[in-house]
Design a protein around this motif. Structure first.
Motif, PDB file in Angstrom:
ATOM      1  N   ILE A  35       1.540  -7.951   4.143  1.00 62.22           N
ATOM      2  CA  ILE A  35       1.424  -6.604   3.559  1.00 62.22           C
ATOM      3  C   ILE A  35       2.531  -5.466   4.167  1.00 62.22           C
ATOM      4  CG2 ILE A  35      -0.834  -4.011   4.224  1.00 62.22           C
ATOM      5  CD1 ILE A  35      -2.604  -6.940   4.566  1.00 62.22           C
ATOM      6  N   GLU A  36       2.774  -4.353   3.462  1.00 67.27           N
ATOM      7  CA  GLU A  36       3.330  -2.987   3.647  1.00 67.27           C
ATOM      8  C   GLU A  36       3.171  -1.677   3.396  1.00 67.27           C
ATOM      9  OE1 GLU A  36       7.729  -4.505   1.189  1.00 67.27           O
ATOM     10  OE2 GLU A  36       7.262  -1.680   0.344  1.00 67.27           O
ATOM     11  N   ILE A  37       3.045  -1.310   4.097  1.00 67.67           N
ATOM     12  CA  ILE A  37       2.566   0.111   4.053  1.00 67.67           C
ATOM     13  C   ILE A  37       3.702   0.976   3.666  1.00 67.67           C
ATOM     14  CG2 ILE A  37       0.312   1.722   4.975  1.00 67.67           C
ATOM     15  CD1 ILE A  37      -0.852  -0.828   6.300  1.00 67.67           C
ATOM     16  N   THR A  38       3.656   1.944   2.670  1.00 69.79           N
ATOM     17  CA  THR A  38       4.200   2.903   2.564  1.00 69.79           C
ATOM     18  C   THR A  38       3.443   4.491   2.520  1.00 69.79           C
ATOM     19  OG1 THR A  38       5.719   1.939   1.603  1.00 69.79           O
ATOM     20  CG2 THR A  38       6.925   3.899   1.789  1.00 69.79           C
ATOM     21  N   ILE A  39       4.414   5.483   3.355  1.00 66.16           N
ATOM     22  CA  ILE A  39       3.510   6.709   4.343  1.00 66.16           C
ATOM     23  C   ILE A  39       5.116   7.700   3.474  1.00 66.16           C
ATOM     24  CG2 ILE A  39       2.275   8.037   5.336  1.00 66.16           C
ATOM     25  CD1 ILE A  39       1.836   6.416   7.062  1.00 66.16           C
ATOM     26  N   LYS A  40       3.901   8.598   2.518  1.00 67.75           N
ATOM     27  CA  LYS A  40       5.469   9.419   1.885  1.00 67.75           C
ATOM     28  C   LYS A  40       4.744  10.640   1.748  1.00 67.75           C
ATOM     29  CE  LYS A  40       7.625   6.348  -0.816  1.00 67.75           C
ATOM     30  NZ  LYS A  40       7.778   5.578  -2.945  1.00 67.75           N
ATOM     31  N   SER A  41       5.891  11.811   1.926  1.00 70.43           N
ATOM     32  CA  SER A  41       5.315  13.037   1.833  1.00 70.43           C
ATOM     33  C   SER A  41       6.204  13.730   0.302  1.00 70.43           C
ATOM     34  CB  SER A  41       5.394  14.145   2.887  1.00 70.43           C
ATOM     35  OG  SER A  41       6.514  14.614   3.159  1.00 70.43           O
ATOM     36  N   ILE A  42       5.816  14.590   0.390  1.00 71.14           N
ATOM     37  CA  ILE A  42       7.009  15.725  -0.687  1.00 71.14           C
ATOM     38  C   ILE A  42       8.400  15.617  -0.170  1.00 71.14           C
ATOM     39  CG2 ILE A  42       6.806  17.836   0.382  1.00 71.14           C
ATOM     40  CD1 ILE A  42       6.570  18.896  -2.320  1.00 71.14           C
TER      41      ILE A  42
ATOM     42  N   VAL B 194       1.134  -0.718  -0.019  1.00 72.32           N
ATOM     43  CA  VAL B 194       0.031   0.102   0.014  1.00 72.32           C
ATOM     44  C   VAL B 194       0.718   1.641   0.242  1.00 72.32           C
ATOM     45  CG1 VAL B 194      -1.521   1.089   1.070  1.00 72.32           C
ATOM     46  CG2 VAL B 194      -1.847  -1.544   1.145  1.00 72.32           C
ATOM     47  N   SER B 195       0.981   1.960  -1.393  1.00 69.76           N
ATOM     48  CA  SER B 195       1.454   3.319  -0.735  1.00 69.76           C
ATOM     49  C   SER B 195       0.956   4.352  -0.685  1.00 69.76           C
ATOM     50  CB  SER B 195       1.884   4.005  -2.575  1.00 69.76           C
ATOM     51  OG  SER B 195       2.878   3.470  -2.660  1.00 69.76           O
ATOM     52  N   ILE B 196       0.692   5.398   0.290  1.00 72.72           N
ATOM     53  CA  ILE B 196       0.193   6.737   0.791  1.00 72.72           C
ATOM     54  C   ILE B 196       0.742   7.975   0.855  1.00 72.72           C
ATOM     55  CG2 ILE B 196      -1.354   7.422   2.781  1.00 72.72           C
ATOM     56  CD1 ILE B 196      -1.198   4.502   3.668  1.00 72.72           C
ATOM     57  N   ASN B 197       0.149   8.562  -0.215  1.00 70.02           N
ATOM     58  CA  ASN B 197       0.782   9.881  -0.887  1.00 70.02           C
ATOM     59  C   ASN B 197       0.276  11.031   0.328  1.00 70.02           C
ATOM     60  OD1 ASN B 197       3.512   9.390  -2.374  1.00 70.02           O
ATOM     61  ND2 ASN B 197       2.004   8.480  -3.197  1.00 70.02           N
ATOM     62  N   THR B 198       0.765  11.964   1.245  1.00 68.01           N
ATOM     63  CA  THR B 198      -0.120  13.046   1.407  1.00 68.01           C
ATOM     64  C   THR B 198       0.754  13.998   1.928  1.00 68.01           C
ATOM     65  OG1 THR B 198      -1.640  13.583   3.278  1.00 68.01           O
ATOM     66  CG2 THR B 198       0.533  12.367   4.157  1.00 68.01           C
ATOM     67  N   GLN B 199      -0.485  15.366   2.226  1.00 68.17           N
ATOM     68  CA  GLN B 199       0.661  16.823   2.839  1.00 68.17           C
ATOM     69  C   GLN B 199       0.464  16.844   4.045  1.00 68.17           C
ATOM     70  OE1 GLN B 199       1.882  19.205   0.722  1.00 68.17           O
ATOM     71  NE2 GLN B 199       2.113  19.747   2.691  1.00 68.17           N
TER      72      GLN B 199
ATOM     73  N   ALA C 130       6.574   7.320   6.831  1.00 69.59           N
ATOM     74  CA  ALA C 130       6.617   6.441   7.890  1.00 69.59           C
ATOM     75  C   ALA C 130       6.243   4.825   7.273  1.00 69.59           C
ATOM     76  CB  ALA C 130       5.490   6.316   8.831  1.00 69.59           C
ATOM     77  N   PHE C 131       6.802   3.911   7.689  1.00 70.77           N
ATOM     78  CA  PHE C 131       6.375   2.773   7.007  1.00 70.77           C
ATOM     79  C   PHE C 131       5.341   1.656   7.947  1.00 70.77           C
ATOM     80  CE2 PHE C 131       9.577   0.262   7.869  1.00 70.77           C
ATOM     81  CZ  PHE C 131       9.663  -1.411   7.545  1.00 70.77           C
ATOM     82  N   LEU C 132       4.742   0.549   7.507  1.00 67.95           N
ATOM     83  CA  LEU C 132       4.251  -0.365   8.122  1.00 67.95           C
ATOM     84  C   LEU C 132       4.770  -1.631   7.880  1.00 67.95           C
ATOM     85  CD1 LEU C 132       1.980   2.285   8.384  1.00 67.95           C
ATOM     86  CD2 LEU C 132       0.887   1.108  10.220  1.00 67.95           C
ATOM     87  N   ALA C 133       4.793  -2.392   8.260  1.00 73.29           N
ATOM     88  CA  ALA C 133       4.547  -4.161   7.393  1.00 73.29           C
ATOM     89  C   ALA C 133       4.142  -5.340   8.390  1.00 73.29           C
ATOM     90  CB  ALA C 133       6.232  -4.254   7.053  1.00 73.29           C
TER      91      ALA C 133
END
Lengths: 368, 368
Positions: free
Chosen positions: A339-346, A306-311, A351-354
């Motif tokens: 499941i792997e989850i990556t939280i990205k901003s600019i 899962v990829s989460i992109n946010t400001q 953060a990441f969760l697995a």
């Protein structure tokens, strides 16, 4: 390879990426004048790599995979071949080394079109046509060699070779120099047919290469995804050449696909993902994107990234959001798959969760 | 606060960032018309955050911390205040909420210079001078409010407020519009003196704000690092206002510093890091940077964050390199402190490794 083995392989393969490392284990072997050691395995699913005099030996044709359509293809092409190799060369007894038998020159000759000047070209000759359906497309985009080594009393020796052939499902080209990009589509049947012919030629070449002898050679045919696809490609068929044979006969189909949620996806998994997405999106007013890539083998979901992109406006938000994602992922996403989850901003990865298969909790890391 | 408590706080604080999540635990409290829940704690060291109707409540002056010198300062300013707050408001019984009592307007008035038009300004008046040593510098760069809530039968109510004041050790300014950047240096003694005066005014304002009453207010003075510093700043002193008091008296010094290796660093830790760096750098011919940030409290090293920047040509290299780093970090880096290692390429974060205090193995994740 039977279906169960494929499914198991795919499940294991994902585990590669999220694992508590085993107790570091370094084996040292002396050979004349140089010291060879190996990296520790991160888990039983990764291979230990061979290190000579403290240095990692890169492949003879280093950099050739950078020509693939995207970074996700590059990663899928390389890790896919390692995963496929595990069935033939167990990580318990084989060590990884990048390809030392196929040179850059040979690779370039193979990847170019066959012509009078380049009799070894594996891609078809230029027929002078420029229309998508009339020209001969480039079938083979990239080539990867991986060597699997065994340890002996005298040091490491070659125990097996794996070859990946990255085939185009779309060949991107220009009708005139600096012109717009055109596309020739290639059917999967056609790219498999062409790939198998190329594989035989490559195996023949390797059998004549000094040091290869009659060791097992595995060839996997990889269908790279198109440039606009967020998911990387998959290996679609494979075969092994044994006992010095110069051709490959028993090709086995690998039934894998990668799916991007929420743009596509099977009904059951899609609705679970959409519930998760809705819970996440209500957290902030300004969440810009929640997508996921899922791998299916024999129509069974194997894992999800899962990829989460946010400001973000501050670190407190990131921490609270990560806590929220962890909780909602446990409640809404499919249980029992990694499941792997990556939280990205600019600013990059925030953060990441697995979570591994069989676990209920997510490992969580906030980069602060 | 005694020295042991500070050291313990700093050690705990780092744990925040790398932890296996506890069993998700959601508490729901109904109040009239809206549903309030809380995020799960990622660990006992993080606070659960309050979520109202599925949405996170951002601070009234959201975005003000973006004015700090760097992202590392922003993160250190926010997480530092949470860490400091843990000593006053235990994460076991307090819940986190972003600041709801200091508005953007008040914040802007405070951050601007005092003048006829802006009598509330906390920064000194413009004396008309432009030379670094003659002008009045901007002391206060940013302000952060964090609310710590307690759960009652009727829902959540305010239990404490923490205020962070981000002070400049260097005030960057321009002598003329669009001109080159000039700098006024501010001594630590001076910025502490100014910060303490401002803290009293802020506490007075809060005591007059509806809903604050006589709850405890903690103020921490943060010295932000300069623009060219890879490390973020640290909190250098703190005090608590109790029983509705409108001034702060018992200021306690916090003896912390952040050090960048290998450019500086204490001899013992530096040589351990340099051995690690040498082992890592021999792996590839093209490794471009290995640095680390270490936090010291009372001259004791508390944790280390290592950044490795490099050029990669393929995924196999990344996996082998991560294995190698894991092994060499276990052998060469200091035992018994938490360590976080991030491996980055031009594509972003490629892999990360983390080890908590008391553990011998690194958790390892390769992003593929």
């Amino acid at each position: 390879m039977n279906k169960k083995a494929i499914a198991l392989m795919a499940a294991c393969a994902f585990l590669l990426s999220a694992c508590q490392s085993d107790e570091p284990e370094t084996k040292e072997t002396e050979s004349v004048g140089e010291e060879t050691e190996t990296t520790s395995q991160l888990s039983g699913d990764y291979y230990s790599a061979i290190i000579t005099d403290g240095t990692y030996k890169t492949s003879l044709n280093r950099g050739v995979t950078l020509g693939l359509n995207s970074t996700v293809n590059l990663k899928a092409f390389e890790t896919g071949l390692m995963e496929l190799s595990q069935e033939h060369f167990s990580p318990d007894s084989y060590y990884f080394q990048e390809g030392q038998y196929i040179t850059t020159e040979t690779t370039n000759n193979w990847l170019n079109r066959v012509s009078e000047d380049n009799p070894d070209g594996l891609n078809p000759e230029d027929n002078g046509k420029v229309e998508p359906d009339e020209r001969n497309p480039i079938y083979l985009n990239s080539l990867l060699e991986q060597d699997y080594m065994v340890q002996t009393d005298d040091g490491f020796k070659l125990g097996g070779i794996s070859i990946g052939l990255a085939m185009n499902s779309v060949d991107y080209y220009k009708k005139v120099q600096f012109g717009a990009e055109s596309e020739t589509k290639i059917s999967q049947d056609k790219l498999v047919e062409e790939g198998k012919k190329m594989a035989d030629k490559i195996v023949q070449h390797l059998r004549e290469t000094e040091g290869v002898g009659d060791i097992p050679i595995v060839v996997g045919i990889f269908e790279q995804s198109t440039k606009d696809n967020l998911a990387g490609g998959v290996y679609i068929t494979q075969a092994q050449s044994d006992d010095g044979s110069t051709s490959l006969t028993d090709w086995e189909t690998i039934n894998q696909k990668k799916v991007i949620f929420p743009t596509s996806g099977e009904s059951n998994e899609l609705s679970s993902f959409e519930n998760f997405k809705a819970e996440i999106e209500s957290f902030f007013p300004n969440l810009s994107g929640v997508t996921a890539e899922a791998l299916y083998t024999d129509d069974q979901i194997m894992n999800m990234k899962v990829s989460i992109n946010t400001q973000f406006y501050g670190e407190s938000e990131i921490i609270a959001f990560t806590q929220h994602v962890s909780e909602k992922a446990s409640s809404y996403l499919l249980p029992n798959i990694p499941i792997e989850i990556t939280i990205k901003s600019i600013n990059g990865t925030e953060a990441f969760l697995a979570r591994e298969a069989g676990e209920t909790q997510f490992y969580t890391h906030v980069f602060d």
